[in-house]
Write a protein that holds these residues in place. Sequence first.
Motif, short mmCIF file in Angstrom:
data_model
loop_
_atom_site.label_atom_id
_atom_site.label_comp_id
_atom_site.label_asym_id
_atom_site.label_seq_id
_atom_site.Cartn_x
_atom_site.Cartn_y
_atom_site.Cartn_z
N PHE A 91 14.71 -2.05 -13.09
CA PHE A 91 13.75 -1.89 -12.01
C PHE A 91 14.48 -2.13 -10.71
CE2 PHE A 91 10.64 -3.57 -9.02
CZ PHE A 91 9.70 -2.56 -9.05
N THR A 92 14.65 -1.09 -9.91
CA THR A 92 15.34 -1.21 -8.64
C THR A 92 14.58 -0.44 -7.58
OG1 THR A 92 17.46 -1.35 -9.77
CG2 THR A 92 17.52 -0.85 -7.44
N LEU A 93 14.36 -1.08 -6.44
CA LEU A 93 13.77 -0.42 -5.29
C LEU A 93 14.85 -0.22 -4.24
CD1 LEU A 93 10.51 -2.52 -4.87
CD2 LEU A 93 10.72 -0.26 -5.87
N CYS A 94 14.94 0.98 -3.70
CA CYS A 94 15.92 1.27 -2.65
C CYS A 94 15.18 1.59 -1.36
CB CYS A 94 16.80 2.44 -3.04
SG CYS A 94 17.86 2.08 -4.43
N TYR A 95 15.52 0.88 -0.31
CA TYR A 95 14.90 1.10 0.99
C TYR A 95 15.95 1.63 1.96
CZ TYR A 95 10.74 -1.63 -0.16
OH TYR A 95 9.58 -2.09 -0.70
N TYR A 152 13.67 1.65 7.77
CA TYR A 152 12.37 1.00 7.55
C TYR A 152 12.47 -0.53 7.53
CZ TYR A 152 10.97 5.67 6.14
OH TYR A 152 10.73 7.02 6.12
N ILE A 153 13.66 -1.07 7.47
CA ILE A 153 13.86 -2.50 7.28
C ILE A 153 14.04 -3.21 8.61
CG2 ILE A 153 15.41 -4.20 6.26
CD1 ILE A 153 16.04 -2.08 4.15
N LYS A 154 13.44 -4.39 8.71
CA LYS A 154 13.59 -5.21 9.91
C LYS A 154 14.08 -6.60 9.48
CE LYS A 154 10.18 -2.81 12.61
NZ LYS A 154 8.91 -2.84 13.29
N ILE A 155 15.10 -7.10 10.19
CA ILE A 155 15.63 -8.44 9.91
C ILE A 155 15.49 -9.27 11.18
CG2 ILE A 155 17.67 -9.77 9.30
CD1 ILE A 155 18.68 -7.33 7.78
N LEU A 176 10.37 -5.86 4.11
CA LEU A 176 10.38 -4.59 3.40
C LEU A 176 8.98 -4.02 3.38
CD1 LEU A 176 12.50 -5.87 0.41
CD2 LEU A 176 13.32 -4.60 2.37
N PRO A 177 8.77 -2.87 4.01
CA PRO A 177 7.42 -2.30 4.06
C PRO A 177 7.01 -1.72 2.71
CG PRO A 177 8.99 -0.83 5.09
CD PRO A 177 9.74 -2.07 4.73
N THR A 178 5.70 -1.76 2.45
CA THR A 178 5.18 -1.21 1.20
C THR A 178 4.47 0.12 1.42
OG1 THR A 178 3.18 -2.52 1.47
CG2 THR A 178 4.92 -3.45 0.11
N GLY A 179 4.35 0.56 2.64
CA GLY A 179 3.73 1.86 2.92
C GLY A 179 2.27 1.74 3.29
N GLY A 180 1.80 2.71 4.05
CA GLY A 180 0.41 2.73 4.48
C GLY A 180 0.19 1.91 5.74
N LYS A 181 -0.90 2.19 6.42
CA LYS A 181 -1.25 1.45 7.63
C LYS A 181 -2.76 1.24 7.67
CE LYS A 181 2.50 3.04 10.57
NZ LYS A 181 2.89 3.71 11.78
N LYS A 201 -2.53 -0.73 0.77
CA LYS A 201 -2.98 -1.43 -0.43
C LYS A 201 -2.30 -2.78 -0.60
CE LYS A 201 -4.49 1.91 -3.81
NZ LYS A 201 -4.24 2.47 -5.12
N TYR A 202 -0.98 -2.83 -0.34
CA TYR A 202 -0.20 -4.04 -0.61
C TYR A 202 0.43 -4.55 0.67
CZ TYR A 202 -0.69 -2.05 -5.24
OH TYR A 202 -1.20 -1.51 -6.38
N PRO A 203 0.54 -5.86 0.83
CA PRO A 203 1.18 -6.40 2.04
C PRO A 203 2.69 -6.18 1.99
CG PRO A 203 0.63 -8.16 0.52
CD PRO A 203 0.05 -6.91 -0.06
N ASP A 204 3.33 -6.22 3.16
CA ASP A 204 4.78 -6.09 3.22
C ASP A 204 5.43 -7.26 2.49
OD1 ASP A 204 4.43 -3.84 4.73
OD2 ASP A 204 4.87 -4.80 6.64
N VAL A 205 6.65 -7.03 2.01
CA VAL A 205 7.39 -8.06 1.29
C VAL A 205 8.35 -8.72 2.26
CG1 VAL A 205 9.02 -8.48 -0.58
CG2 VAL A 205 7.22 -6.77 -0.87
#
Length: 87
Positions: free
Chosen positions: A34-38, A42-45, A52-57, A62-66
């Motif tokens: 299981f690997t997610l690639c961003y 889209y990434i902010k430090i 890490l954004p999960t999409g949608g506004k 549906k899901y909060p940012d990680v």
Amino acid sequence: YFRIDNAMARFFDRVKQGEKKSGFPRVRPRHNFFTLCYPAMYIKIEKGIIRLPTGGKGKNKKYPDVYARLTEEAPEEFKTVAISRDG
């Protein structure tokens, strides 16, 4: 999809070079890894925390940012971030 495309492109390059055992890419079951690639765009430090954004506004989200705390300093110019699940 990007990883499959890269694996197939490398396979066909080996075939063109004439390797006898070119090694066709194997299909692995979905629970094997299981690997997610961003992409970096889209990434902010901020202050050692990566978002890490999960999409949608708004109502469509549906899901909060990680949010994750970095254990070491991020490289200056990174292109992607891959997050993997350990066994």
